[in-house]
Write an enzyme that holds these catalytic residues in place. Structure first.
Site, PDB file in Angstrom:
ATOM      1  N   ILE A 309       0.847  -1.189   0.000  1.00  0.00           N
ATOM      2  CA  ILE A 309       0.000   0.000   0.000  1.00  0.00           C
ATOM      3  C   ILE A 309       0.884   1.240   0.000  1.00  0.00           C
ATOM      4  CG2 ILE A 309      -0.212   0.128   2.554  1.00  0.00           C
ATOM      5  CD1 ILE A 309      -3.253   0.823   1.994  1.00  0.00           C
ATOM      6  N   CYS A 310       0.392   2.304  -0.653  1.00  0.00           N
ATOM      7  CA  CYS A 310       1.098   3.598  -0.594  1.00  0.00           C
ATOM      8  C   CYS A 310       0.021   4.676  -0.429  1.00  0.00           C
ATOM      9  CB  CYS A 310       1.997   3.810  -1.816  1.00  0.00           C
ATOM     10  SG  CYS A 310       1.107   3.873  -3.378  1.00  0.00           S
ATOM     11  N   ARG A 311       0.168   5.809  -1.095  1.00  0.00           N
ATOM     12  CA  ARG A 311      -0.842   6.864  -0.951  1.00  0.00           C
ATOM     13  C   ARG A 311      -2.030   6.597  -1.870  1.00  0.00           C
ATOM     14  NH1 ARG A 311      -1.742  12.071  -3.134  1.00  0.00           N
ATOM     15  NH2 ARG A 311       0.060  11.846  -4.482  1.00  0.00           N
ATOM     16  N   GLY A 313      -1.659   4.103  -4.751  1.00  0.00           N
ATOM     17  CA  GLY A 313      -1.581   2.801  -5.425  1.00  0.00           C
ATOM     18  C   GLY A 313      -0.540   2.710  -6.522  1.00  0.00           C
ATOM     19  N   THR A 338      -3.801   4.394   0.733  1.00  0.00           N
ATOM     20  CA  THR A 338      -4.220   4.932   2.031  1.00  0.00           C
ATOM     21  C   THR A 338      -5.242   6.064   1.858  1.00  0.00           C
ATOM     22  OG1 THR A 338      -1.987   4.393   2.769  1.00  0.00           O
ATOM     23  CG2 THR A 338      -3.310   5.726   4.251  1.00  0.00           C
TER      24      THR A 338
END
Ligand SMILES: [Fe+2]
Length: 351
Positions: A309-311, A313, A338
């Site tokens: 996961i990141c901010r 995708g 996120t």
């Protein structure tokens, strides 16, 4: 004169083969680790490789310069004299010239992105004693300049180097080291421009020094995938060429509800920068910034599902593709990241 620009769409990098057609002498600038296209072109054209130049120590891709210099023993590996590497090279000083028949490559020290960055003025004496092109590495980019936070960079120096480049005549063609990717914030996405166009339309050429420095030192984007391993490899301090992302293969995706209801053995890996992670992350997610992924690979279990996961995708997709490349078999990406998790009103942990 002959010039060929090579573009790497996966990484947004540009590299160059420049030659004198009358003498058959050639130089390659900022080569990729995949050197076969350069070899093929040298052979097809009957060029002799005399110089391999890295404009600076790259942080987002492994350089092919040492590989080429080994394959062509008559070729000199050239970098700025201040390059912090462990291997031997021909040191370039500001104003030094490399000769290819009637073509000259003149070193112009333009630190800022990194302290050792040299641009190369290209002069074809058969036509003019004036430079007609400049290879800028990651100093001046199309619509942008190289960011100064990869180690050894400096925003004030970048400003001064930019002024130096803008002193060139309008018609000088600019060939950058990147046309996309994480080395700048606002690259236009095309691989060529001119000094005159950038002087008129590059937002960073319009501002005074203080504002320029503020723009370069705020809202700093994430560091590139595997930067730690790649930079160490290019400095000769490690041999991790395998850290180069080589695939844009598909990755299984997982929805937010499935993420929330995940089995206990699942590891959620948040690949954002530590400051982003601290401002809010999925409960239970572990932070491993994408820049450190290759250098901390041994921390990751190969026998458990990994959810990246990141901010939004994008970073997590590239990180997941890299883990698949490294043989991790149970990797999934969380599209929307996120941000989507927060927008859905799901619980967030701050630290
Ligand atoms: Fe760079």
């Amino acid at each position: 004169m002959y010039l060929k620009q090579f573009l790497d769409d996966l990484l947004g990098c540009a590299s160059y083969l420049i030659a004198s057609r009358d003498a058959g002498d050639a130089a390659i600038v900022d080569p990729s680790i995949h050197v076969e296209p350069y070899r093929a072109l040298l052979e097809a054209r009957g060029f002799q490789l005399h110089y391999v130049v890295d404009t600076h120590v790259h942080a987002d891709h492994v350089s092919g310069a040492r590989q080429l210099a080994r394959a062509y023993p008559q070729a000199e590996l050239c970098m700025h004299e201040s390059a912090p590497v462990t291997y031997a090279f021909r040191p370039l000083r500001d104003g030094d010239e490399l000769t290819l028949g009637s073509v000259r490559l003149r070193a112009l020290h333009t630190p800022g992105h990194r302290a050792e960055l040299v641009s190369l003025l290209v002069i074809n004496l058969a036509r003019s004693p004036d430079p007609e092109m400049v290879l800028t590495g990651d100093s001046l980019l199309v619509g942008d300049v190289g960011r100064p936070d990869f180690g050894g960079g400096d925003a004030v120096q970048q400003y001064e180097s930019l002024q130096r480049l803008l002193d060139l005549p309008d018609g000088v063609i600019v060939f950058p080291g990147h046309f996309e990717g994480p080395c700048g914030k606002a690259m236009e996405g095309r691989p060529v421009t001119t000094i005159g166009f950038e002087r008129q339309h590059n937002a960073l050429t319009q501002v005074e020094k203080r504002q320029f420095v503020r723009r370069l030192t705020t809202d700093i984007p994430a560091r590139p995938l595997n930067m730690t391993a790649i930079e160490a490899t290019n400095r000769g301090r490690a041999d991790m060429s395998w850290a180069m992302p080589a695939s844009a293969a598909g990755v299984p995706e997982l929805g937010l509800d499935e993420l929330e209801a995940r089995p206990a053995e699942t590891m959620v890996l948040d690949v954002r920068e530590p400051t982003e992670y601290a401002m809010g992350h999925v409960p239970g997610a572990i932070n491993l910034p994408q820049a450190d992924l290759a250098s901390r690979l041994e921390e990751l279990p190969r026998d458990r599902p990994l959810l990246l996961i990141c901010r939004t995708g994008s970073r997590s997709l590239r990180a997941a593709q890299f883990l698949q490349q490294m043989g991790f078999g149970q990797v999934s990406n969380i599209p929307g990241g996120t941000s989507a998790w927060m927008n859905a009103g799901k619980p967030v942990v701050t630290s």
